[in-house]
Design a protein around this motif. Structure first.
Motif, PDB file in Angstrom:
ATOM      1  N   TRP A 325       0.800  -1.226   0.000  1.00 13.42           N
ATOM      2  CA  TRP A 325       0.000   0.000   0.000  1.00 13.42           C
ATOM      3  C   TRP A 325       0.837   1.283   0.000  1.00 13.42           C
ATOM      4  CZ3 TRP A 325      -4.139   1.936  -1.721  1.00 13.42           C
ATOM      5  CH2 TRP A 325      -4.725   3.075  -1.188  1.00 13.42           C
ATOM      6  N   ASP A 355      -1.994  -4.944  -1.893  1.00  7.22           N
ATOM      7  CA  ASP A 355      -3.101  -4.184  -1.276  1.00  7.22           C
ATOM      8  C   ASP A 355      -4.072  -3.720  -2.364  1.00  7.22           C
ATOM      9  OD1 ASP A 355      -4.379  -1.908   0.489  1.00  7.22           O
ATOM     10  OD2 ASP A 355      -3.126  -3.042   1.863  1.00  7.22           O
ATOM     11  N   ASP A 356      -4.836  -2.730  -2.047  1.00  5.89           N
ATOM     12  CA  ASP A 356      -5.895  -2.185  -2.906  1.00  5.89           C
ATOM     13  C   ASP A 356      -5.388  -1.872  -4.325  1.00  5.89           C
ATOM     14  OD1 ASP A 356      -8.273  -1.074  -3.637  1.00  5.89           O
ATOM     15  OD2 ASP A 356      -8.277   0.504  -2.126  1.00  5.89           O
ATOM     16  N   TRP A 403      -5.481  -8.022  -0.698  1.00  2.25           N
ATOM     17  CA  TRP A 403      -6.424  -7.108  -0.030  1.00  2.25           C
ATOM     18  C   TRP A 403      -7.811  -7.278  -0.636  1.00  2.25           C
ATOM     19  CZ3 TRP A 403      -9.653  -3.253  -1.814  1.00  2.25           C
ATOM     20  CH2 TRP A 403     -10.070  -2.257  -0.912  1.00  2.25           C
ATOM     21  N   ARG A 435     -15.796   7.825   1.333  1.00  3.40           N
ATOM     22  CA  ARG A 435     -14.715   7.310   0.470  1.00  3.40           C
ATOM     23  C   ARG A 435     -15.290   6.781  -0.858  1.00  3.40           C
ATOM     24  NH1 ARG A 435     -10.041   2.875   0.730  1.00  3.40           N
ATOM     25  NH2 ARG A 435      -8.230   4.193   0.896  1.00  3.40           N
ATOM     26  N   LYS A 469      -6.195  -9.584   3.606  1.00  7.64           N
ATOM     27  CA  LYS A 469      -6.430  -8.371   4.408  1.00  7.64           C
ATOM     28  C   LYS A 469      -7.840  -7.903   4.073  1.00  7.64           C
ATOM     29  CE  LYS A 469      -4.818  -3.567   4.887  1.00  7.64           C
ATOM     30  NZ  LYS A 469      -3.752  -2.617   4.548  1.00  7.64           N
ATOM     31  N   ASP A 471     -10.627  -5.333   4.473  1.00 11.08           N
ATOM     32  CA  ASP A 471     -10.731  -3.921   4.847  1.00 11.08           C
ATOM     33  C   ASP A 471     -12.201  -3.492   4.957  1.00 11.08           C
ATOM     34  OD1 ASP A 471      -9.859  -1.365   5.402  1.00 11.08           O
ATOM     35  OD2 ASP A 471      -8.596  -1.184   3.623  1.00 11.08           O
ATOM     36  N   ASN A 473     -13.846   0.427   4.826  1.00  9.05           N
ATOM     37  CA  ASN A 473     -13.444   1.833   4.845  1.00  9.05           C
ATOM     38  C   ASN A 473     -14.557   2.851   5.008  1.00  9.05           C
ATOM     39  OD1 ASN A 473     -10.496   2.024   4.578  1.00  9.05           O
ATOM     40  ND2 ASN A 473     -10.874   0.684   2.835  1.00  9.05           N
ATOM     41  N   CYS A 519      -9.178  -5.232   9.134  1.00  7.24           N
ATOM     42  CA  CYS A 519      -8.739  -3.846   8.974  1.00  7.24           C
ATOM     43  C   CYS A 519      -9.981  -2.998   8.751  1.00  7.24           C
ATOM     44  CB  CYS A 519      -7.800  -3.777   7.768  1.00  7.24           C
ATOM     45  SG  CYS A 519      -7.359  -2.115   7.265  1.00  7.24           S
ATOM     46  N   SER A 521     -10.164   0.884   7.834  1.00  7.62           N
ATOM     47  CA  SER A 521      -9.485   2.177   7.683  1.00  7.62           C
ATOM     48  C   SER A 521      -8.462   2.300   8.804  1.00  7.62           C
ATOM     49  CB  SER A 521     -10.453   3.347   7.812  1.00  7.62           C
ATOM     50  OG  SER A 521     -11.540   3.208   6.966  1.00  7.62           O
ATOM     51  N   GLY A 522      -7.672   1.303   8.991  1.00  6.94           N
ATOM     52  CA  GLY A 522      -6.803   1.261  10.162  1.00  6.94           C
ATOM     53  C   GLY A 522      -7.532   0.520  11.256  1.00  6.94           C
ATOM     54  N   TRP A 538      -5.234  -4.688  12.044  1.00  4.16           N
ATOM     55  CA  TRP A 538      -4.409  -3.533  11.675  1.00  4.16           C
ATOM     56  C   TRP A 538      -4.837  -2.401  12.601  1.00  4.16           C
ATOM     57  CZ3 TRP A 538      -0.099  -2.118  10.004  1.00  4.16           C
ATOM     58  CH2 TRP A 538       0.142  -0.967   9.259  1.00  4.16           C
ATOM     59  N   ASP A 541      -3.986   3.131  10.593  1.00  2.58           N
ATOM     60  CA  ASP A 541      -3.281   3.469   9.362  1.00  2.58           C
ATOM     61  C   ASP A 541      -2.044   4.296   9.651  1.00  2.58           C
ATOM     62  OD1 ASP A 541      -4.653   2.130   7.487  1.00  2.58           O
ATOM     63  OD2 ASP A 541      -5.768   3.832   6.681  1.00  2.58           O
ATOM     64  N   GLU A 597       6.081  -1.472   4.861  1.00  2.00           N
ATOM     65  CA  GLU A 597       5.105  -0.895   3.943  1.00  2.00           C
ATOM     66  C   GLU A 597       5.716   0.361   3.362  1.00  2.00           C
ATOM     67  OE1 GLU A 597       1.197  -1.321   5.493  1.00  2.00           O
ATOM     68  OE2 GLU A 597       0.358   0.191   4.150  1.00  2.00           O
TER      69      GLU A 597
HETATM   70  C1  DGJ Z   1      -7.366   1.501   4.387  1.00  2.00           C
HETATM   71  C2  DGJ Z   1      -6.367   0.589   5.034  1.00  2.00           C
HETATM   72  O1  DGJ Z   1      -6.299   0.817   6.389  1.00  2.00           O
HETATM   73  C3  DGJ Z   1      -5.026   0.787   4.341  1.00  2.00           C
HETATM   74  O2  DGJ Z   1      -4.039   0.030   4.967  1.00  2.00           O
HETATM   75  C4  DGJ Z   1      -5.167   0.394   2.895  1.00  2.00           C
HETATM   76  O3  DGJ Z   1      -5.421  -0.974   2.792  1.00  2.00           O
HETATM   77  C5  DGJ Z   1      -6.274   1.202   2.249  1.00  2.00           C
HETATM   78  N1  DGJ Z   1      -7.488   1.143   2.994  1.00  2.00           N
HETATM   79  C6  DGJ Z   1      -6.533   0.709   0.853  1.00  2.00           C
HETATM   80  O4  DGJ Z   1      -7.577   1.341   0.259  1.00  2.00           O
END
Ligand code: DGJ
Length: 735
Positions: A325, A355-356, A403, A435, A469, A471, A473, A519, A521-522, A538, A541, A597
């Motif tokens: 990422w 990742d993404d 991801w 987002r 992973k 996520d 968000n 995860c 957004s962190g 996670w 972030d 990272e």
């Molecule tokens: C939020 C995550 O916390 C980041 O580590 C990363 O994976 C981004 N999203 C990707 O969009």
């Protein structure tokens, strides 16, 4: 048939059916160091009378039951709406006739030995006027000194009822007139900040109404210290967490008699739950412990319990991860990734995570604006597909991870075009994008199946993907499920979380060897509810190492280091302008599950050499970090300049110590670290590792000391440059 109010007995607290015999008695549950005591009175009322240090004569509690006790309902269990207890109730039921009052009486209890370590007590209650039951289930974990309790509601009324309060459990604490509450708050990139406050009288609530990603702003965990602020190794502390990933509510009510009522459960806000006749409602577990030795012992117990009973594969140290990422964001192609992978492998990384940005074709995922929901590999970025990357990763000696964010959809996606009714949101209002994305309606079984298949087919098609992973968000806003009936829209939050768990459950069964990271957004998904489906989380972030010292410190109060992903990133980066030394960044990340990272090609030769060395050192020490007992030595919140912590293996043969200089004061500093948790009689060789200069920071490097000396005199280190840090490895000489 609808019951009317007139059908309800006019003296609601009087039992319609008198218990056959006097049920009064004590129900005691013990672990080696604590007791949880209930009492049943002659009329069948249940009271939660004590939780704390082990009582050797709990029955003497009966000597202190006053005549007018019930009138004040101080200990009523559960505290019900419409009962004597006028405070914040744990349980409220609206019956079909509109009656909102409850009156639960003891029916029976049983004790079951689940295995060598767990004893479960089940207390069955029934409403005196309605065929409505509650079973309180409490498990006592002997080796960990922990309790996990939940309630089961059963509607046998022949007509639906509505639950408006449904806490998992409650505690009535009497040991101190004054209590200090420690809890964790934050925001994106500043999660798990520790805050401690003296509880005043009245209500203090810690909750989330975000629907998902519920731990970002406050965590479903707390510690309560008696008589003063909590100390690490002294004083009585009660710690608790709620194992739930949706809206939650932790409620602390100090009443006028200085009794502290704590109830924890799913947040009932806007969540009235219609329970059909014959249906059951099971709450998540509230997990708690009492320590007479400060909050350090609370944390160690939670860590041990989480490793054994919650987190997946909780005793298997995790691989060193490299995540794409922050080194690439959305801007990559095969060539860039392969270079990154080769550089990562050269550092000694064991697992590469893409990742993404790898998916979507009609609406390619080149930014946050499009593609979520379309889980096909982007052929422009990765023309040779994922297997090619996996082959190359394996050839380089690394495993491969990926991801996903399968609960979400961008309006600009094929999924949104095909299934507009799968997106959550108020049908009457403009949808609220966060987002650029919306949540899928996981209340709907068809959507659950889609989300399951999205991940399952990825893992089935590419069986060598060994890490996911997951996520999340955004939070929920603009509510509405096209799947739920109009009169059940208030089920949304609970049904979503249960839907998510159902998907996770199936995936965990089908892919038992894949590592899952939670995860949001962190740190939006750091909770005990997710643990059975994940190996790690996670926490934030933020990869700025200084901020991470605080995030990880807070996280360590309840969450074990084995699950705490911690990555070394570039400086400055998108979160920070601070240029922290690479050693400091590695030393901070090495106190959790180490990963990187960044873009390795941007590192200098000497930085690459250091990174290689630090990763090799971590691999040697990681079992200690992952499975050792944590001792927090100096809090970054309390000490002037430094923060330090250490891990000790349960056999006390090896330990690792971390110290960080957080604030440079333009002078030399020689902090003395009095170590903890060692065997006073064992001899330990002390070795400073991750040294950035040949002389290092610890004069005792290479020498042997006994545990007594290390814990009483301590170790002296020299930290003299901004953001100096020290890592000490201790190995017992006697083995
Ligand atoms: C939020 C995550 O916390 C980041 O580590 C990363 O994976 C981004 N999203 C990707 O969009």
């Amino acid at each position: 048939m609808n019951r009317t109010m007139s059908a309800v007995p006019s003296t609601p607290r009087k039992s319609a059916k008198k218990p056959a015999e006097d049920p009064s008695g004590m129900i005691c549950m013990d672990t080696p160091n604590s007791s949880l005591v209930f009492l049943v009175d002659k009329d069948g009322f249940l009271y939660h009378r004590y939780f704390g240090k082990m009582l050797d004569t709990p029955a003497r509690i009966r000597d202190f039951v006053f005549e007018d006790e019930r009138r004040y309902a101080t200990f009523e269990m559960p505290s019900v709406f419409g009962g004597y207890y006028g405070g914040d109730p744990a349980v409220a039921v609206t019956h079909a006739d509109g009656n909102m009052s409850s009156d639960f009486r003891y029916v029976r209890h049983e004790r079951v030995r689940v295995d060598d370590n767990i004893i479960e007590t089940r207390i069955r209650l029934k409403d005196s006027a309605y065929d409505f039951h509650i079973t309180i289930c409490c498990r006592a974990y002997q080796a960990e000194d922990m309790f996990a309790c939940r309630m089961l509601f059963e509607n046998g009324e022949g007509v639906p009822v509505v639950l408006t309060r449904f806490a998992s459990f409650e505690l009535n604490l009497t040991q101190s007139p004054t209590w200090w509450l420690s809890h964790f708050y934050g925001d994106w990139s500043t999660e798990m900040k520790l805050e401690e406050e003296r509880l005043g009288h009245g209500l203090r609530i810690i909750d989330s109404k975000k629907g998902v990603r519920t731990s970002q702003h406050s965590n479903a965990s707390f510690m309560l210290s008696m008589g003063g602020p909590a100390a690490e190794e002294t004083g009585e502390v009660v710690g608790g967490v709620l194992a739930w990933s949706g809206n939650y509510r932790l409620c602390f009510e100090l009443d006028g008699r200085n009794i502290l009522h704590v109830n924890a459960g799913i947040n009932p806000f806007a969540s009235a739950y219609h329970l059909d006749s014959g249906e059951q409602f099971e709450t998540p577990e509230f997990i708690f412990t009492h320590s007479a030795n400060g909050k350090g012992a609370v944390s160690r117990r939670f860590h041990a319990w989480a490793r054994r009973y919650a987190l997946r594969d909780g005793d298997t140290p995790r691989p060193v991860v490299f995540n794409s990422w922050e080194g690439a964001y959305f801007d990559f192609d095969e060539k860039k990734l392969l270079r990154m992978m080769a550089d990562a492998a050269a550092l000694g990384v064991e697992l590469f995570v893409l990742d993404d940005g790898w998916f979507g074709n009609k609406h390619p995922r080149n930014s946050t604006g499009a593609g979520l929901g379309d889980w096909q590999v982007n052929v422009r970025k990765l023309p040779k597909g994922l297997d090619h990357l996996i082959d190359r990763a394996e050839a380089m000696g690394m495993r491969f991870g990926i991801w996903v964010e399968p609960e979400m959809v961008n309006p600009q996606s094929e999924l949104a075009e095909t299934h507009p009714d799968w997106m959550l949101g108020s049908p009457a209002h403009e949808r609220i994008l966060v987002r650029n994305q919306l949540l899928l309606d996981l209340c709907n079984p068809a959507v659950q199946q889609f989300v399951f298949e999205a991940v399952d087919s990825l893992l089935t098609k590419h069986p060598r993907i060994s890490y996911v992973k997951w996520d999340c968000n955004r939070h929920m806003a603009s509510f509405g499920s096209a799947w739920l009936a109009a009169d059940k829209q208030s089920h949304l939050w609970i049904a979503y979380t249960r839907g998510l768990y159902a998907v996770y459950e199936k995936l965990a069964k089908r892919h038992p060897n894949v590592i899952f990271q939670a995860c949001g957004s962190g740190g939006g998904r750091v909770d005990y509810g997710l643990m059975p489906y994940h190996h790690e989380f996670w926490p934030s972030d933020v990869t700025d190492a200084l901020e991470r010292v605080f995030v990880q410190w807070g996280t360590s109060h309840f969450y074990p280091a084995i699950g705490m992903a911690a990555h070394v990133s570039a400086v400055p980066n998108h979160q920070t302008g601070a240029v922290l030394p690479l050693k400091f960044r590695f030393d901070v990340a090495s106190s959790g599950r180490l990963g990187c990272e960044l873009q390795p090609k941007d590192l200098t030769e000497s930085e690459l050499e250091f990174a290689k060395r630090a990763i090799a050192n971590y691999k040697r020490m990681r079992d200690v970090v992952a499975t050792g007992d944590l001792y927090r030595l100096n809090s970054p919140y309390e000490t002037d300049n430094t923060s330090s912590l250490m891990y000790v293996l349960p056999d006390k043969n090896r330990a690792v110590v971390f110290l960080y200089l957080l604030r440079y004061r333009a002078r030399f500093d020689y902090p003395v670290l009095r170590l903890r948790g060692l065997d006073p009689d064992k001899k330990y060789r002390l070795r400073e590792v991750n040294k950035a200069s040949p002389c290092g920071c610890c004069a005792g490097d290479g020498k042997v000391f006994n545990g007594n000396f290390l814990m009483n005199h301590g170790v002296r280190v020299e930290v003299k440059r901004p953001y100096d840090s020290v890592v000490l490895e201790l190995a017992c000489e006697d083995v």
